[in-house]
Design a protein around this motif. Structure first.
Motif, PDB file in Angstrom:
ATOM      1  N   GLY A 172       0.795  -1.208   0.000  1.00  0.00           N
ATOM      2  CA  GLY A 172       0.000   0.000   0.000  1.00  0.00           C
ATOM      3  C   GLY A 172       0.830   1.262   0.000  1.00  0.00           C
ATOM      4  O   GLY A 172       2.062   1.235   0.043  1.00  0.00           O
ATOM      5  N   VAL A 173       0.125   2.399  -0.028  1.00  0.00           N
ATOM      6  CA  VAL A 173       0.790   3.691  -0.142  1.00  0.00           C
ATOM      7  C   VAL A 173       1.662   3.992   1.060  1.00  0.00           C
ATOM      8  O   VAL A 173       2.843   4.334   0.930  1.00  0.00           O
ATOM      9  N   ALA A 174       1.116   3.889   2.251  1.00  0.00           N
ATOM     10  CA  ALA A 174       1.860   4.276   3.461  1.00  0.00           C
ATOM     11  C   ALA A 174       3.128   3.449   3.663  1.00  0.00           C
ATOM     12  O   ALA A 174       4.204   4.021   3.907  1.00  0.00           O
ATOM     13  N   PRO A 175       3.076   2.115   3.558  1.00  0.00           N
ATOM     14  CA  PRO A 175       4.312   1.335   3.729  1.00  0.00           C
ATOM     15  C   PRO A 175       5.362   1.635   2.657  1.00  0.00           C
ATOM     16  O   PRO A 175       6.559   1.711   2.958  1.00  0.00           O
ATOM     17  N   ALA A 176       4.908   1.810   1.420  1.00  0.00           N
ATOM     18  CA  ALA A 176       5.852   2.099   0.335  1.00  0.00           C
ATOM     19  C   ALA A 176       6.535   3.441   0.560  1.00  0.00           C
ATOM     20  O   ALA A 176       7.758   3.572   0.433  1.00  0.00           O
TER      21      ALA A 176
END
Length: 283
Positions: A172-176
């Motif tokens: 997802g966006v946050a981990p990436a």
């Protein structure tokens, strides 16, 4: 555009590609000097003049080049673009390489200028992409600037852009974004390419420096961009529209995005027709 050692090496390689073991027509011109002119066969924006002198000089340092039109200036049909004097064999041998580059770059500059004109008065900039011809990226991006556009990142080391595969494989966006932030130099910007409204909202929440809104219609952008601005709460996030129909540039600009990026001037532009005409030998 600075003439770097890397660019000189490329010019040498392109000349060698055409000349090979030697120009078999050269004996017909042995010992003769000549004059030549570049002529525009159609209207457009000129680009590539800065390459003429260094390219011809690789075959004959004594070749003289006089630019009559600067890169980025408009051309009209039958207008003289530049003049050359020197060894006739050198003028002939470098002709095709020089013209091919100038016609290709002028086509890109012309196509860019046409799109930039559509955005006039909107305050929205037009940017290029990394969809460039291998070996020609720096020159093609220079042509975009000559046409009035902006350059997006030159390569993967300019800024991080998290695309669909990054987001999918990292969870997802946050981990990436967190993973990239943890290792990137502090000035590096991180951009998230969003294909859905949810991804765009998540990117702003996670603190992305930029959000590339890919494939959204003008109507969708008009609804989404104000929401992203409100969510950013004054943070300087750059909102970029991409995958835009060239006929809908102004409609997309009306949404309030900061810039629109497109590969069209590089991937779809026809070459601008230029020709080289020789005068009688001087000696």
């Amino acid at each position: 555009m600075p003439f770097t050692p890397a660019l000189e090496q490329q010019l040498r390689a392109w000349l060698n590609e055409d000349i090979g073991r030697g120009d078999l027509s050269a004996p017909a011109l042995a010992g003769r000097r000549g004059a030549a002119q570049w002529i525009a066969r159609q209207a457009g924006v000129f680009c590539g003049g800065v390459l003429a002198a260094p390219l011809f000089a690789l075959l004959d340092p004594a070749v003289e080049v006089r630019l009559l039109v600067a890169d980025g200036e408009l051309l009209r049909p039958d207008q003289r673009v530049l003049e050359l004097w020197g060894e006739a064999s050198a003028l002939v041998a470098a002709e095709r390489t020089a013209l091919n580059l100038a016609m290709r770059l002028s086509g890109i500059a012309t196509a860019t200028a046409a799109l930039v004109a559509q955005l006039e008065g909107t305050g929205v900039a037009l940017a290029d992409t990394r969809k460039t011809t291998p070996g020609l990226r720096v020159l093609e991006k220079y042509a975009v600037r000559c046409g009035g556009g902006l350059n997006h990142r030159l390569g993967l080391d300019d800024a991080a852009m998290l695309k669909e595969n990054h987001l999918s494989w990292s969870g997802g966006v946050a981990p990436a974004l967190a993973a990239v932030r943890a290792q990137a130099p502090w000035p590096a910007r991180v951009i998230v390419e969003a294909e859905t409204e949810a991804e765009a909202l998540a990117a702003v929440r996670a603190g992305a420096d930029g959000v590339l809104l890919d494939g959204f219609s003008p109507g969708q952008l008009v609804e989404l961009v104000p929401r992203l601005r409100e969510l950013a709460a004054g943070a300087p996030v750059v909102l970029e529209a991409s995958g835009v129909d060239p006929q809908e540039l102004r409609a997309c600009a009306a949404s309030g995005v900061d810039l629109i990026s497109t590969s069209a001037p590089v991937t779809r532009a026809p070459w601008l027709d230029l020709s080289m005409r020789f005068s009688l030998p001087l000696a």
